[in-house]
Motif scaffolding. Structure first.
Motif, PDB file in Angstrom:
ATOM      1  N   GLY A 216      28.257 105.255 110.976  1.00 48.44           N
ATOM      2  CA  GLY A 216      27.106 104.004 111.616  1.00 48.44           C
ATOM      3  C   GLY A 216      25.631 104.956 111.329  1.00 48.44           C
ATOM      4  N   LYS A 217      25.468 106.050 111.850  1.00 40.32           N
ATOM      5  CA  LYS A 217      24.354 106.428 112.210  1.00 40.32           C
ATOM      6  C   LYS A 217      23.854 107.128 110.588  1.00 40.32           C
ATOM      7  N   LEU A 218      25.028 107.755 109.854  1.00 37.97           N
ATOM      8  CA  LEU A 218      24.557 107.867 108.651  1.00 37.97           C
ATOM      9  C   LEU A 218      24.376 106.902 107.640  1.00 37.97           C
ATOM     10  N   TYR A 219      25.244 105.683 107.801  1.00 40.79           N
ATOM     11  CA  TYR A 219      24.872 104.504 106.973  1.00 40.79           C
ATOM     12  C   TYR A 219      23.410 103.930 107.229  1.00 40.79           C
ATOM     13  N   LYS A 220      22.793 103.920 108.602  1.00 45.46           N
ATOM     14  CA  LYS A 220      21.532 103.588 108.452  1.00 45.46           C
ATOM     15  C   LYS A 220      20.300 104.452 108.042  1.00 45.46           C
ATOM     16  N   GLN A 221      20.704 105.798 108.013  1.00 42.25           N
ATOM     17  CA  GLN A 221      19.834 106.769 107.262  1.00 42.25           C
ATOM     18  C   GLN A 221      19.785 106.948 105.844  1.00 42.25           C
ATOM     19  N   THR A 222      20.808 106.608 105.216  1.00 41.41           N
ATOM     20  CA  THR A 222      20.837 107.019 103.751  1.00 41.41           C
ATOM     21  C   THR A 222      20.611 105.644 103.019  1.00 41.41           C
ATOM     22  N   GLN A 223      19.973 106.186 101.762  1.00 43.07           N
ATOM     23  CA  GLN A 223      19.668 105.101 100.801  1.00 43.07           C
ATOM     24  C   GLN A 223      20.928 104.824 100.160  1.00 43.07           C
ATOM     25  N   ALA A 224      21.989 105.590  99.945  1.00 39.28           N
ATOM     26  CA  ALA A 224      22.996 105.543  99.021  1.00 39.28           C
ATOM     27  C   ALA A 224      23.982 104.858  99.727  1.00 39.28           C
ATOM     28  N   LYS A 225      23.874 103.657 100.378  1.00 39.53           N
ATOM     29  CA  LYS A 225      24.778 102.891 100.984  1.00 39.53           C
ATOM     30  C   LYS A 225      26.125 102.579 100.392  1.00 39.53           C
ATOM     31  N   LYS A 226      26.061 101.994  99.142  1.00 40.36           N
ATOM     32  CA  LYS A 226      27.028 101.668  98.411  1.00 40.36           C
ATOM     33  C   LYS A 226      27.906 102.935  97.950  1.00 40.36           C
ATOM     34  N   GLU A 227      27.382 104.038  97.684  1.00 45.21           N
ATOM     35  CA  GLU A 227      28.096 105.083  97.406  1.00 45.21           C
ATOM     36  C   GLU A 227      28.988 105.797  98.728  1.00 45.21           C
ATOM     37  N   LEU A 228      28.248 105.611  99.878  1.00 39.74           N
ATOM     38  CA  LEU A 228      28.785 106.224 100.852  1.00 39.74           C
ATOM     39  C   LEU A 228      29.821 105.120 101.450  1.00 39.74           C
ATOM     40  N   ASP A 229      29.851 103.742 101.211  1.00 43.11           N
ATOM     41  CA  ASP A 229      30.757 102.874 101.415  1.00 43.11           C
ATOM     42  C   ASP A 229      32.060 103.404 100.370  1.00 43.11           C
ATOM     43  N   SER A 230      31.778 103.500  99.147  1.00 41.10           N
ATOM     44  CA  SER A 230      32.899 103.884  98.195  1.00 41.10           C
ATOM     45  C   SER A 230      33.447 105.020  98.541  1.00 41.10           C
ATOM     46  N   ALA A 231      32.929 106.040  98.959  1.00 38.81           N
ATOM     47  CA  ALA A 231      33.427 107.401  99.477  1.00 38.81           C
ATOM     48  C   ALA A 231      34.311 107.272 100.652  1.00 38.81           C
ATOM     49  N   GLN A 232      33.759 106.379 101.732  1.00 34.89           N
ATOM     50  CA  GLN A 232      34.623 106.193 102.962  1.00 34.89           C
ATOM     51  C   GLN A 232      35.956 105.419 102.570  1.00 34.89           C
ATOM     52  N   LYS A 233      35.781 104.581 101.635  1.00 32.78           N
ATOM     53  CA  LYS A 233      36.962 103.694 101.232  1.00 32.78           C
ATOM     54  C   LYS A 233      38.023 104.630 100.791  1.00 32.78           C
ATOM     55  N   ALA A 234      37.510 105.571  99.659  1.00 31.72           N
ATOM     56  CA  ALA A 234      38.332 106.558  99.085  1.00 31.72           C
ATOM     57  C   ALA A 234      38.767 107.345  99.899  1.00 31.72           C
ATOM     58  N   TRP A 235      38.290 108.077 101.058  1.00 33.61           N
ATOM     59  CA  TRP A 235      38.630 108.678 101.995  1.00 33.61           C
ATOM     60  C   TRP A 235      39.913 108.154 102.934  1.00 33.61           C
ATOM     61  N   LEU A 236      39.509 106.846 103.300  1.00 33.41           N
ATOM     62  CA  LEU A 236      40.810 106.072 103.962  1.00 33.41           C
ATOM     63  C   LEU A 236      42.091 105.895 103.279  1.00 33.41           C
ATOM     64  N   LYS A 237      41.824 105.763 101.621  1.00 32.58           N
ATOM     65  CA  LYS A 237      42.981 105.654 100.980  1.00 32.58           C
ATOM     66  C   LYS A 237      43.805 107.171 101.061  1.00 32.58           C
ATOM     67  N   TYR A 238      42.885 108.213 100.778  1.00 29.36           N
ATOM     68  CA  TYR A 238      43.328 109.440 100.757  1.00 29.36           C
ATOM     69  C   TYR A 238      44.138 109.747 102.231  1.00 29.36           C
ATOM     70  N   LYS A 239      43.684 109.457 103.385  1.00 18.25           N
ATOM     71  CA  LYS A 239      44.212 109.480 104.571  1.00 18.25           C
ATOM     72  C   LYS A 239      45.629 108.871 104.603  1.00 18.25           C
ATOM     73  N   ASP A 240      45.609 107.789 104.210  1.00 18.03           N
ATOM     74  CA  ASP A 240      46.907 106.953 104.227  1.00 18.03           C
ATOM     75  C   ASP A 240      47.999 107.474 103.304  1.00 18.03           C
ATOM     76  N   LEU A 241      47.511 107.933 102.196  1.00 13.19           N
ATOM     77  CA  LEU A 241      48.483 108.665 101.217  1.00 13.19           C
ATOM     78  C   LEU A 241      49.032 110.000 101.835  1.00 13.19           C
ATOM     79  N   GLN A 242      48.133 110.730 102.286  1.00 13.70           N
ATOM     80  CA  GLN A 242      48.174 112.206 102.730  1.00 13.70           C
ATOM     81  C   GLN A 242      49.279 112.028 104.107  1.00 13.70           C
ATOM     82  N   CYS A 243      48.681 111.168 104.866  1.00 12.43           N
ATOM     83  CA  CYS A 243      49.552 111.323 106.336  1.00 12.43           C
ATOM     84  C   CYS A 243      50.731 110.224 106.201  1.00 12.43           C
ATOM     85  N   GLY A 244      50.791 109.452 105.364  1.00 10.54           N
ATOM     86  CA  GLY A 244      51.924 108.637 105.103  1.00 10.54           C
ATOM     87  C   GLY A 244      52.937 109.065 104.156  1.00 10.54           C
ATOM     88  N   ASP A 245      52.756 108.668 102.898  1.00 11.74           N
ATOM     89  CA  ASP A 245      53.799 109.220 101.790  1.00 11.74           C
ATOM     90  C   ASP A 245      54.069 110.466 101.756  1.00 11.74           C
TER      91      ASP A 245
END
Length: 113
Positions: free
Chosen positions: A48-77
């Motif tokens: 939340g702090k990083l989101y407020k300070q960055t101008q690259a909100k769309k890129e940060l959101d995309s990176a976070q969604k990709a990380w969440l998918k990675y975490k789910d694949l890495q720790c699940g499958d």
């Protein structure tokens, strides 16, 4: 063997200091679940702090969604395939999630001005 080492590292201190001497798989899983909840709050706060300070909100959101998918694949499958479908699988999954959430939180905190 690598899985036992991973779990022993989690309970040797740091964020896991509140989980003193869990004895059963159920106690370990409860401890890890509690710690994951706390780690997620810390991650969300940092994000939340990083989101407020960055101008690259769309890129940060995309990176976070990709990380969440990675975490789910890495720790699940991956963990299921590596550990098998035994009773320890849930513990390994939780330990994996905790480790990756700690890493992500550290990364995000390092990006803050």
């Amino acid at each position: 063997m690598k899985k036992l080492l991973l779990l022993s590292l989690f309970f040797s201190g740091g964020a896991w200091a509140g989980c003193e001497n869990p004895k059963t798989s159920h106690e370990i899983q409860q401890c890890l679940s509690t710690q994951i909840t706390l780690l997620k709050k810390e991650l969300n706060t940092a994000y939340g702090k990083l989101y407020k300070q960055t101008q690259a909100k769309k890129e940060l959101d995309s990176a976070q969604k990709a990380w969440l998918k990675y975490k789910d694949l890495q720790c699940g499958d991956f963990i299921i395939a590596d550990a098998g479908y035994g009773s320890g699988q849930a513990t390994y999954d939780l330990a994996c999630q905790a480790e990756l959430i700690e890493q992500r939180t550290s990364f995000i905190k390092n990006q803050l001005n």
